[in-house]
Design a protein around this motif. Structure first.
Motif, PDB file in Angstrom:
ATOM      1  N   THR A 302       0.901  -1.207   0.116  1.00  0.00           N
ATOM      2  CA  THR A 302       0.188   0.169  -0.053  1.00  0.00           C
ATOM      3  C   THR A 302       0.823   1.322  -0.038  1.00  0.00           C
ATOM      4  O   THR A 302       0.758   2.017  -0.712  1.00  0.00           O
ATOM      5  N   PRO A 303       1.978   1.649   0.863  1.00  0.00           N
ATOM      6  CA  PRO A 303       2.539   2.747   0.846  1.00  0.00           C
ATOM      7  C   PRO A 303       3.691   2.636  -0.318  1.00  0.00           C
ATOM      8  O   PRO A 303       3.945   3.600  -0.771  1.00  0.00           O
ATOM      9  N   LEU A 304       4.165   1.380  -0.778  1.00  0.00           N
ATOM     10  CA  LEU A 304       4.968   1.286  -1.816  1.00  0.00           C
ATOM     11  C   LEU A 304       4.324   1.860  -3.040  1.00  0.00           C
ATOM     12  O   LEU A 304       5.018   2.325  -3.924  1.00  0.00           O
ATOM     13  N   CYS A 724     -10.012  -2.783  -1.854  1.00  0.00           N
ATOM     14  CA  CYS A 724     -10.548  -3.978  -1.241  1.00  0.00           C
ATOM     15  C   CYS A 724     -10.905  -3.671   0.324  1.00  0.00           C
ATOM     16  O   CYS A 724     -11.995  -3.869   0.831  1.00  0.00           O
ATOM     17  N   GLN A 725      -9.631  -3.369   0.910  1.00  0.00           N
ATOM     18  CA  GLN A 725      -9.561  -3.162   2.376  1.00  0.00           C
ATOM     19  C   GLN A 725     -10.104  -1.589   2.786  1.00  0.00           C
ATOM     20  O   GLN A 725      -9.046  -0.813   2.602  1.00  0.00           O
ATOM     21  N   ALA A 757      -4.015  -4.230  -2.602  1.00  0.00           N
ATOM     22  CA  ALA A 757      -2.400  -4.633  -2.140  1.00  0.00           C
ATOM     23  C   ALA A 757      -2.662  -5.903  -1.795  1.00  0.00           C
ATOM     24  O   ALA A 757      -1.637  -6.441  -1.403  1.00  0.00           O
ATOM     25  N   ASN A 758      -3.842  -6.566  -1.742  1.00  0.00           N
ATOM     26  CA  ASN A 758      -3.841  -7.973  -1.434  1.00  0.00           C
ATOM     27  C   ASN A 758      -3.380  -8.846  -2.686  1.00  0.00           C
ATOM     28  O   ASN A 758      -3.938  -8.861  -3.708  1.00  0.00           O
ATOM     29  N   ALA A 759      -2.034  -9.130  -2.770  1.00  0.00           N
ATOM     30  CA  ALA A 759      -1.602  -9.952  -3.597  1.00  0.00           C
ATOM     31  C   ALA A 759      -1.181 -11.557  -3.481  1.00  0.00           C
ATOM     32  O   ALA A 759      -0.482 -12.209  -4.059  1.00  0.00           O
ATOM     33  N   MET A 760      -1.917 -12.224  -2.508  1.00  0.00           N
ATOM     34  CA  MET A 760      -1.502 -13.570  -2.173  1.00  0.00           C
ATOM     35  C   MET A 760      -2.322 -14.504  -2.931  1.00  0.00           C
ATOM     36  O   MET A 760      -3.391 -13.812  -3.695  1.00  0.00           O
ATOM     37  N   LYS A 761      -2.207 -15.861  -2.983  1.00  0.00           N
ATOM     38  CA  LYS A 761      -3.058 -16.802  -3.607  1.00  0.00           C
ATOM     39  C   LYS A 761      -4.386 -16.520  -3.277  1.00  0.00           C
ATOM     40  O   LYS A 761      -4.730 -16.499  -1.785  1.00  0.00           O
ATOM     41  N   ALA A 777      -3.085  -5.666  -9.044  1.00  0.00           N
ATOM     42  CA  ALA A 777      -2.404  -5.746  -7.660  1.00  0.00           C
ATOM     43  C   ALA A 777      -1.458  -4.254  -7.737  1.00  0.00           C
ATOM     44  O   ALA A 777      -0.835  -3.857  -8.394  1.00  0.00           O
ATOM     45  N   LYS A 778      -1.404  -3.624  -6.336  1.00  0.00           N
ATOM     46  CA  LYS A 778      -0.596  -2.576  -6.115  1.00  0.00           C
ATOM     47  C   LYS A 778       0.742  -3.354  -5.603  1.00  0.00           C
ATOM     48  O   LYS A 778       0.779  -4.239  -4.914  1.00  0.00           O
ATOM     49  N   PRO A 779       1.670  -2.401  -6.018  1.00  0.00           N
ATOM     50  CA  PRO A 779       1.871  -1.255  -6.663  1.00  0.00           C
ATOM     51  C   PRO A 779       2.031  -1.539  -8.308  1.00  0.00           C
ATOM     52  O   PRO A 779       2.155  -2.618  -8.563  1.00  0.00           O
TER      53      PRO A 779
END
Length: 800
Positions: A302-304, A724-725, A757-761, A777-779
Motif C-alpha cells: 500500500t505505501p509502496l 478492497c480493504q 494491495a492484496n496479492a496473495m494466492k 495488484a498494487k503497486p
C-alpha cells in the motif's frame, strides 16, 4: 524263468546256491504277487525279490543278481544302515518290524521307503529261519510333510514378523482356538483357555466392542466376512489397536465355524496419529504464515504503491538533470524493494505448494519476443549482444501458464546480463511434440564469469549465491534461481546448469505445454522461396540465427560481417538482381551504415532493394533521419520474430501484426475511484490525468454507493476502480451491494475493477467471486492501469 532273484545271506559269500531258482511253493506265490515284496530264506541264504521291487528301484531283477542278499544293505543310505540292522535284529527276536529308510534309485537319487517284515517260520529251537517283507515308496508323502513343515515354519516367521495371529470359533463344539501369537497379542499365558462368552470382552467397551458384536452376528446369520481396525484391552490392561478379520463356514445352511486373524497394528496407528498431529500443526503454522504474509504484503504494498506512483509522476515533471538522477535512483530502489517482496512471496507460495498454475492459450513467439525486448535496454547498457533463436518454434499458439514461464525467462536472462561483462547472451528455444503434450526446451547461454563445478550443486537452493562476495558485487536475494527451479518442476519440467568458472554458463530448462484449444489466428506460413536476402551483421551468433530463420522460410541468404564484404558479395560473380530484403547493422568497424547505403544505391540494379537498419535499442536513433540515410525501416536489436514480420512487409508479403490493438474508446468515461488511502488517491488521480481521464473519489464502499445513487441520470459512472480493504464498508461488501442493485439497477453490470494491495494466492479469486470484473495488484504503473482501463472502456460494458 522265475521273477525272483535268490541270493545268499549278507553273512555268506556268493556260491552255487546263490542263483535264480524256479519251482517251490513259496517262490511261486511271491512271483505271482504284484507288490514290492521280498522273501528271505535264512537256512538256504536265499533272498528273493519281486519285479515290482526291482522296478521301484529302477532296475530289472537280473541287474540285481550280483548283489544277492547284500541288496538291502548296499542300496540302503549309509546313515540309515545301522538303524535298519537294529530293526532286523529286533524282528528276529520279536517276530516283526517296521522302519523308514532311504534306498538309492538306479538313477542316483534317494527314495524314502517304509519297510515292514514278519518272521514267517522258526525252527524247533525257536530261531527265525524265514522272513517275508514289503517295501512301500513314501517319497511323495515325505516331500509333502517336509513342504508342510516349511510352510508352517514360514508362517510362524511371518506371524512373528508381522505380529499376526489366528483364531477359530467352533460353534458346534462351542470352543475357541487361539494361536500362540494371538495369545501374545492379548498378553495372556500359554495355558490360557479363551471362553466363547468372554473372549469378546477383550475388545474395548464402547464402539470397538459394539462393532465386533455386530460383525460376528451378521457373519453367523448372513455369512458376511469382515476386516476392521479396533481397539483391544489386553490382559495387562494396555489399550492397543488390532486389525481383525473374520469369515464364516456353513454346513447345510447352518454356520458351524468362524475363523480369522488378529494383527497388532498399535505401533502403526500411533505413528499415523503422530503424523496426523504433526500435519495439523504444520498446516496451522502454514496458515498462520500465509495470513502473516498476506497482511505484511498488503501493508508494504500500500505505501509502496504511493512511493512508486509519486516517483513515476515526479519523473514526468520539469526536473533538472540532477533532480532526474535522484528521482531515478529512488524509483530504482523502490522497484528493487518490490522485487524482493515478490520473490519472497513467490518462493513461500511455491514452497508451500499453494501456487496454482494458470492454464490458458498464449502466443509463445510473442512471449519470447516480449521478454527479450524488455531486457534489451539492460543488455545494451552493458554493450552486450542479446540474440533470440526461435527457429525451432514452428507452432506459436500454445496452452500453459504464460506468466510463470515469463518469470523464469526474465530471471534467467536477467542473471545472464548481471553476470556478463562483455560478449553475448543467447536465448535458444525449441518446441517438440512429446506424446499428447508439447515440450518446450530453452537454453540461456552467456559469456560471463561462469560457475565453479563445486558450487553448482547448491545453485538452486534458496538464499544462495555461488560466492558471498557476489552478493556484494552483484546484489540479489539468491531466491530467483530457487523459484525458477521450483516453477519448472511445477510445470512438468526441470532446470539445470552447465558451466565452468571463467567460461560462461548455459542454463537449460524445459516445461510441458499443450496445444492451444482455440484456433490459431497468427499469420500464415511465410514463403520466401523466390527471395534473395542480404544480412550484414558483425556478431556471428546473431548473423547465423537470422540466416537460419530466413533459410527455413525458403529464402536464399547471403551473409557478411562487414560493409565492404557485403558490397562485394552483392556484386560478386556477375550478379545483376536486387535483393528482396537487406538487413544492415548500424555501426561496424569499416565505416557507417549511411555510407554503406549511399554506395549500395549507386549500383543500379541494387537501388530498389529495401534496406532495414538494425541499431541497439539505446543508441538514440531518430526515425526522421531514416529516409535521408537511405533506409526504409529501422529495427531495434535484439531482432525479434515480430520485427522480422514487419520487415517482410517491405517485400509485399502479407504478415498480419501480432501486436494487440490499442484501445480506441471514443465515448465519455466517468470513473469512480473508491480508495481510502490519500496518497494512493493522489497517485491514481495523477495517472488518470496523464491518461487523459478524470475520476470522482469515494473514501469507502458506503460513500461509493451514495455517489452512485445520486449520480446525474445523463452521466452515470461507467467504471469503478475499487480498493478492497477500507473502513466502514470494504470493497467486497460494496461490490456485492452494487451487484445486488443497492446503487441502482443501471449499475448492476457496471465494470468494477479491483485495485488492491492484496496479492496473495486466492486474492484475485476472492475479488472475482465477490462480483468484481478484473484485478490489478498494487503497486502498479501507469501502463498497467492504462491496459486495465482499456480492456473495459467500451459502451457495451454499461447496462442501461
Amino acid at each position: 524263468m522265475s521273477r525272483f532273484n535268490h541270493r545268499g545271506s549278507d553273512a555268506s559269500p556268493p556260491n552255487q546256491s546263490d542263483k535264480v531258482l524256479a519251482g517251490g511253493t513259496n517262490t511261486d506265490e511271491i512271483a505271482q504277487a504284484s507288490a514290492a515284496i521280498w522273501n528271505w530264506d535264512l537256512l538256504k541264504g536265499v533272498l528273493s525279490i519281486s519285479d515290482a521291487l526291482a522296478t521301484m528301484l529302477g532296475y530289472r531283477v537280473a541287474e540285481l543278481l550280483p548283489l544277492g542278499a547284500r541288496l538291502r544293505s548296499e542300496l540302503c543310505h549309509p546313515e540309515d544302515r545301522q538303524a535298519h540292522q537294529l530293526s532286523l535284529d529286533t524282528a528276529l527276536k520279536s517276530g516283526a518290524y517296521q522302519c523308514e529308510l532311504r534306498m538309492q534309485h538306479k538313477l542316483g537319487h534317494w527314495l524314502y521307503v517304509s519297510e515292514s517284515a514278519v518272521v514267517s517260520k522258526r525252527d524247533e529251537q525257536g530261531q527265525a529261519i524265514h522272513i517275508i517283507g514289503s517295501v512301500l515308496d513314501i517319497s511323495a508323502r515325505v516331500q509333502q510333510q517336509r513342504a508342510l513343515l516349511r510352510h508352517r515354519d514360514l508362517f510362524e516367521i511371518m506371524s512373528e514378523h508381522g505380529r499376526i495371529g489366528g483364531w477359530e470359533l467352533d460353534l458346534v463344539a462351542q470352543s475357541i482356538y487361539w494361536s500362540p501369537m494371538t495369545r501374545r497379542i492379548h498378553e495372556v499365558d500359554d495355558n490360557f483357555v479363551p471362553e466363547v462368552e468372554t473372549a469378546i470382552n477383550f475388545y474395548k467397551a464402547g464402539q470397538s466392542r459394539d462393532t465386533i458384536r455386530h460383525l460376528v452376528d451378521i457373519g453367523i446369520n448372513q455369512g458376511k466376512p469382515w476386516s476392521v481396525e479396533l481397539q483391544l484391552v489386553t490382559a495387562k490392561g494396555r489399550e492397543i489397536w488390532v486389525a481383525a478379520t473374520g469369515a464364516a463356514e456353513f454346513d447345510q445352511g447352518r454356520c458351524v465355524r468362524l475363523y480369522g486373524s488378529f494383527q497388532d497394528i498399535d505401533e502403526r496407528k500411533r505413528t499415523e496419529r503422530a503424523i496426523f498431529e504433526a500435519k495439523e500443526q504444520a498446516e496451522q503454522a502454514a496458515r498462520a504464515k500465509s495470513e502473516f504474509l498476506a497482511m505484511m504484503s498488503h501493508e508494504i504494498r500500500t505505501p509502496l504503491n504511493g512511493v512508486l506512483g509519486m516517483l513515476s509522476l515526479l519523473q514526468r515533471s520539469n526536473l533538472d538533470s540532477e533532480q532526474q538522477r535522484k528521482a531515478h535512483i529512488a524509483r530504482n530502489s523502490a522497484e528493487s524493494l518490490l522485487q524482493i517482496i515478490n520473490d519472497i512471496l513467490d518462493f513461500t507460495k511455491v514452497d508451500a505448494g499453494h501456487l496454482d498454475l494458470v492454464d490458458k492459450d498464449f502466443d509463445l513467439s510473442n512471449l519470447l519476443d516480449d521478454v527479450c525486448a524488455g531486457m534489451a535496454l539492460r543488455a545494451a547498457e552493458k554493450k552486450l549482444e542479446l540474440v533470440i533463436d526461435q527457429c525451432e518454434v514452428e507452432q506459436s499458439l500454445v496452452r500453459g501458464d504464460e506468466g510463470r514461464l515469463r518469470q523464469v525467462l526474465v530471471n534467467l536472462i536477467g542473471n545472464a546480463i548481471k553476470f556478463t561483462a562483455e560478449g553475448e547472451i543467447l536465448l535458444r528455444a525449441r518446441l517438440n511434440r512429446a506424446g499428447q503434450s508439447l515440450l518446450l526446451d530453452i537454453d540461456v547461454c552467456d559469456t560471463g564469469i561462469g560457475i565453479a563445478k563445486a558450487q553448482q550443486a547448491h545453485l538452486f537452493q534458496p538464499f544462495t549465491q555461488v560466492d558471498s562476495s557476489l552478493t556484494r558485487a552483484y546484489g540479489g536475494t539468491g531466491l530467483g534461481l530457487a523459484i525458477s527451479y521450483k516453477l519448472c518442476r511445477l510445470m512438468g519440467g526441470d532446470l539445470s546448469v552447465d558451466s565452468e568458472e571463467g567460461s560462461g554458463a548455459t542454463f537449460s530448462f524445459s516445461v510441458e505445454l499443450r496445444a492451444a484449444e482455440l484456433e490459431s489466428k497468427t499469420q500464415a506460413q511465410v514463403d520466401l522461396q523466390l527471395c534473395d536476402v542480404l544480412l550484414i551483421l558483425a556478431n556471428p551468433r546473431a548473423r547465423s540465427t537470422l540466416e537460419r530463420q530466413f533459410g527455413l522460410w525458403g529464402a536464399s541468404v547471403t551473409a557478411a560481417d562487414s560493409y565492404e564484404l557485403g558490397l562485394a558479395l552483392a556484386t560478386a560473380m556477375g550478379r545483376k538482381q536486387p535483393y528482396a530484403l537487406v538487413l544492415v547493422e548500424g555501426s561496424l568497424n569499416d565505416g557507417s551504415a549511411e555510407a554503406f547505403a549511399y554506395k549500395f544505391r549507386q549500383i543500379e540494379f541494387l537501388k530498389s532493394s529495401p534496406l532495414v537498419l538494425l541499431n541497439p535499442i539505446n543508441d538514440g536513433f531518430a526515425e526522421k533521419h531514416l529516409e535521408a540515410m537511405g533506409y526504409r525501416m529501422h529495427l531495434p536489436k535484439p531482432i525479434t520474430r515480430r520485427d522480422l514480420h514487419k520487415a517482410l512487409a517491405l517485400i509485399d508479403l502479407s504478415a498480419p501484426t501480432l501486436l494487440s490493438p490499442e484501445s480506441t474508446s471514443s465515448f465519455d468515461e466517468n470513473i469512480l475511484l473508491v480508495e481510502d488511502n490519500h496518497v494512493n488517491q493522489e497517485v491514481a488521480l495523477m495517472m488518470l490525468e496523464d491518461l487523459g481521464k478524470s475520476a470522482t473519489v469515494a473514501q469507502n464502499g458506503r460513500e461509493a454507493l451514495g455517489l452512485m445513487q445520486g449520480a446525474d441520470e445523463h452521466r452515470p459512472y461507467t467504471m469503478v476502480l475499487m480498493d478492497c480493504q477500507m473502513p466502514v464498508m470494504d470493497g467486497y461488501e460494496a461490490t456485492k451491494a452494487i451487484r445486488g442493485g443497492e446503487a441502482g439497477e443501471r449499475y448492476r453490470r457496471v465494470p468494477i475493477l479491483a485495485m488492491t494491495a492484496n496479492a496473495m494466492k486466492g486474492d484475485k479469486e476472492k475479488c472475482l467471486n465477490s462480483g468484481m470484473d478484473d484485478y490489478l495488484a498494487k503497486p502498479f504503473d501507469e501502463q498497467e492501469l492504462a491496459e486495465l482501463i482499456s480492456r473495459w472502456s467500451t459502451p457495451a460494458s454499461i447496462h442501461d
